[in-house]
Design a protein around this motif. Structure first.
Motif, PDB file in Angstrom:
ATOM      1  N   HIS A 339      -2.041   7.857   1.866  1.00 59.13           N
ATOM      2  CA  HIS A 339      -1.579   7.110   3.029  1.00 59.13           C
ATOM      3  C   HIS A 339      -0.783   8.022   3.958  1.00 59.13           C
ATOM      4  CE1 HIS A 339       1.430   6.729  -0.215  1.00 59.13           C
ATOM      5  NE2 HIS A 339       2.329   6.851   0.756  1.00 59.13           N
ATOM      6  N   PRO A 341       0.400   9.979   7.204  1.00 56.56           N
ATOM      7  CA  PRO A 341       0.348   9.592   8.622  1.00 56.56           C
ATOM      8  C   PRO A 341      -0.746  10.356   9.363  1.00 56.56           C
ATOM      9  CG  PRO A 341       2.601  10.053   7.926  1.00 56.56           C
ATOM     10  CD  PRO A 341       1.704  10.516   6.811  1.00 56.56           C
ATOM     11  N   HIS A 414       7.816   8.978   5.044  1.00 63.40           N
ATOM     12  CA  HIS A 414       7.025   9.777   5.980  1.00 63.40           C
ATOM     13  C   HIS A 414       6.802   9.014   7.278  1.00 63.40           C
ATOM     14  CE1 HIS A 414       5.266  12.261   2.412  1.00 63.40           C
ATOM     15  NE2 HIS A 414       6.512  12.584   2.701  1.00 63.40           N
ATOM     16  N   GLU A 415       7.837   8.344   7.735  1.00 67.25           N
ATOM     17  CA  GLU A 415       7.802   7.656   9.024  1.00 67.25           C
ATOM     18  C   GLU A 415       9.077   8.037   9.747  1.00 67.25           C
ATOM     19  OE1 GLU A 415       6.164   3.721   9.159  1.00 67.25           O
ATOM     20  OE2 GLU A 415       7.770   3.054  10.494  1.00 67.25           O
ATOM     21  N   GLU A 437       3.447   5.737   9.012  1.00 66.10           N
ATOM     22  CA  GLU A 437       2.569   5.495   7.873  1.00 66.10           C
ATOM     23  C   GLU A 437       1.663   4.308   8.145  1.00 66.10           C
ATOM     24  OE1 GLU A 437       4.434   5.226   4.149  1.00 66.10           O
ATOM     25  OE2 GLU A 437       5.497   7.129   4.316  1.00 66.10           O
ATOM     26  N   HIS A 441       1.790   0.606   3.605  1.00 63.99           N
ATOM     27  CA  HIS A 441       2.263   1.725   2.797  1.00 63.99           C
ATOM     28  C   HIS A 441       3.668   2.136   3.180  1.00 63.99           C
ATOM     29  CE1 HIS A 441      -1.567   2.444   0.832  1.00 63.99           C
ATOM     30  NE2 HIS A 441      -2.146   2.266   2.009  1.00 63.99           N
TER      31      HIS A 441
END
Length: 443
Positions: A339, A341, A414-415, A437, A441
């Protein structure tokens, strides 16, 4: 002794090549095959010119000998004349084949008409075989039914003429071969020199008859016939090898040798075949698995240039890249995230490419893959976190300046909002971007 060895053709093949260590166009150990012109000769105008004049000299030599054959009835001289006629006449079907091979490819013959040279080779082998049968028949008939030989002095003179004609061709081919750096043409010249000694054997036969041994003439003729049959075998083997897409082992070795001049590439397999006097090759190479497409294309272009320089007869080369592990796909790491980005597309004055989060054997990393970049480019990702900025310098991977990665994984989640800082000498650009993301997720 060194000069004598060189004169007989046992000296270094590259003598006169300006000190060059080896002839890259030789394809490995050329020998003379009657009627089969080596491709490295036919690729140059100067080489074809040498073939033409060699034909003229040998044709004149054979014509002079033929006149004396009719006057004297010497079987040994007949066999030697047939030998020289075979050397000269074989140039005719080859020249026709060269003319046809120059025609452009068509919808039917997409590779051109280069294979016509193989058909010409078969015709040449049949011509030489027929001449050997004729010479052998005459020699055996004279052994069974001896006949007196007239004009022994002229027979000896004709043998000397044959020697001079072959020696003239030898000197000419060797000289031109050294001018165009063709080991093949030099080898042909040395072989023409040894053919001259076949003509001198006629002189020995004439001397034997003069000393009272009349069978010396047909015996010498039979020995020359055996030599011609040896030529038939040699030429047939060479022609059939070409027709079955065979190449000299030295060609494959030269391709692998050429690849050693290109850093970062390893040759996995090589296939090659002759179409006429032009070489076509397929090369499978392995490179660093993490190399960009742009870098791989650059290596392929460099490899092509090196191969064309090493193999003058090379017409086309197809280069494919193969996995270093033989084609198996590596298993996905246990920590792999499916998942990640979407990549951030980079487009500015300093670089173009894509920035993304990728899985590597060492874990997740920020990776910048660039298609174009300024000199001395450096890159840093600065991620805005609630507790303060997270800084990830990007370094070239295995010296590859088109692929830059962080040495550690970016923190979760990861956002985030971030900036890509690019620098080149006294120039600097900051490109803001956002990593999001996929739905479902989020951490």
């Amino acid at each position: 002794m060194d000069k004598i060895r060189v004169w007989f053709g046992f000296g270094p093949m590259t003598q006169g090549f300006g000190g060059h260590g080896h002839d890259h166009g030789d394809g490995g150990g050329h020998g003379h095959t009657h009627g089969v012109i080596d491709p490295t000769i036919a690729t140059t105008t100067r080489g074809i010119w040498a073939i033409k004049w060699s034909f003229v000299v040998l044709a004149i030599t054979a014509a002079l000998q033929l006149v004396i054959v009719f006057l004297s009835g010497s079987v040994a001289l007949l066999a030697d004349t047939i030998h020289n006629v075979g050397d000269a006449v074989t140039a005719i079907p080859l020249w026709i084949a060269f003319v046809l091979a120059r025609r452009k490819p068509s919808k039917t013959f997409t590779y051109g008409l280069g294979r016509v040279e193989d058909l010409a080779g078969i015709v040449i082998v049949l011509i030489i075989l027929f001449s050997a049968i004729v010479a052998g028949y005459e020699a055996i008939d004279r052994l069974i039914n001896p006949q007196p030989i007239a004009f022994l002095g002229w027979v000896a003179a004709a043998g000397i003429i044959g020697f001079i004609g072959n020696e003239a061709v030898a000197v000419f081919r060797i000289r031109v071969g050294r001018e165009i750096n063709s080991a093949a043409l030099i080898a042909d010249g040395y072989h023409a020199r040894t053919d001259g000694f076949t003509s001198l054997a006629v002189v020995l036969g004439a001397i034997g008859v003069w000393l009272g041994f009349p069978l010396a003439d047909p015996i010498v003729g039979l020995l020359i016939t055996i030599a011609i049959f040896g030529i038939v075998w040699q030429s047939a083997r060479s022609v059939l090898t070409r027709m079955l897409d065979g190449v000299e082992p030295g060609v494959i070795e030269e391709v692998r040798h050429a690849a050693e001049h290109v850093p970062g590439v390893t040759i996995a397999n090589v296939r090659a075949r002759w179409i006429g006097h032009q070489l076509h090759a397929d090369v499978g190479a392995t490179v660093n698995d993490e190399m960009t497409v742009a870098d791989a294309n650059g290596i392929a272009s460099t490899l092509r240039q090196v191969l064309y320089a090493h193999l003058p007869a090379l017409r086309t080369v197809n280069i494919t890249f193969e996995p270093a592990d033989g084609g198996s796909t590596p298993a996905a790491p246990a920590h792999r995230h499916h998942h990640a980005p979407e990549p951030f597309k980079v487009a500015c004055d300093l670089a173009t490419g894509a920035l993304e989060i990728v899985d590597t054997p060492g874990g997740e990393r920020m990776r910048l893959t660039v298609d174009r970049h300024a000199d001395d480019l450096t890159a840093t990702v600065i991620i805005d976190r609630p507790g303060g900025p997270e800084t990830l310098p990007l370094q070239p991977v295995a010296g590859n300046h088109h692929r830059l990665e962080s040495t550690v994984a970016p923190a979760e989640p990861h956002e985030f909002d971030a900036r890509l800082v690019l620098s080149s000498k006294d120039r600097r650009q900051e490109l803001p971007f956002k990593m999001v993301e996929p739905e479902g997720h989020h951490h």
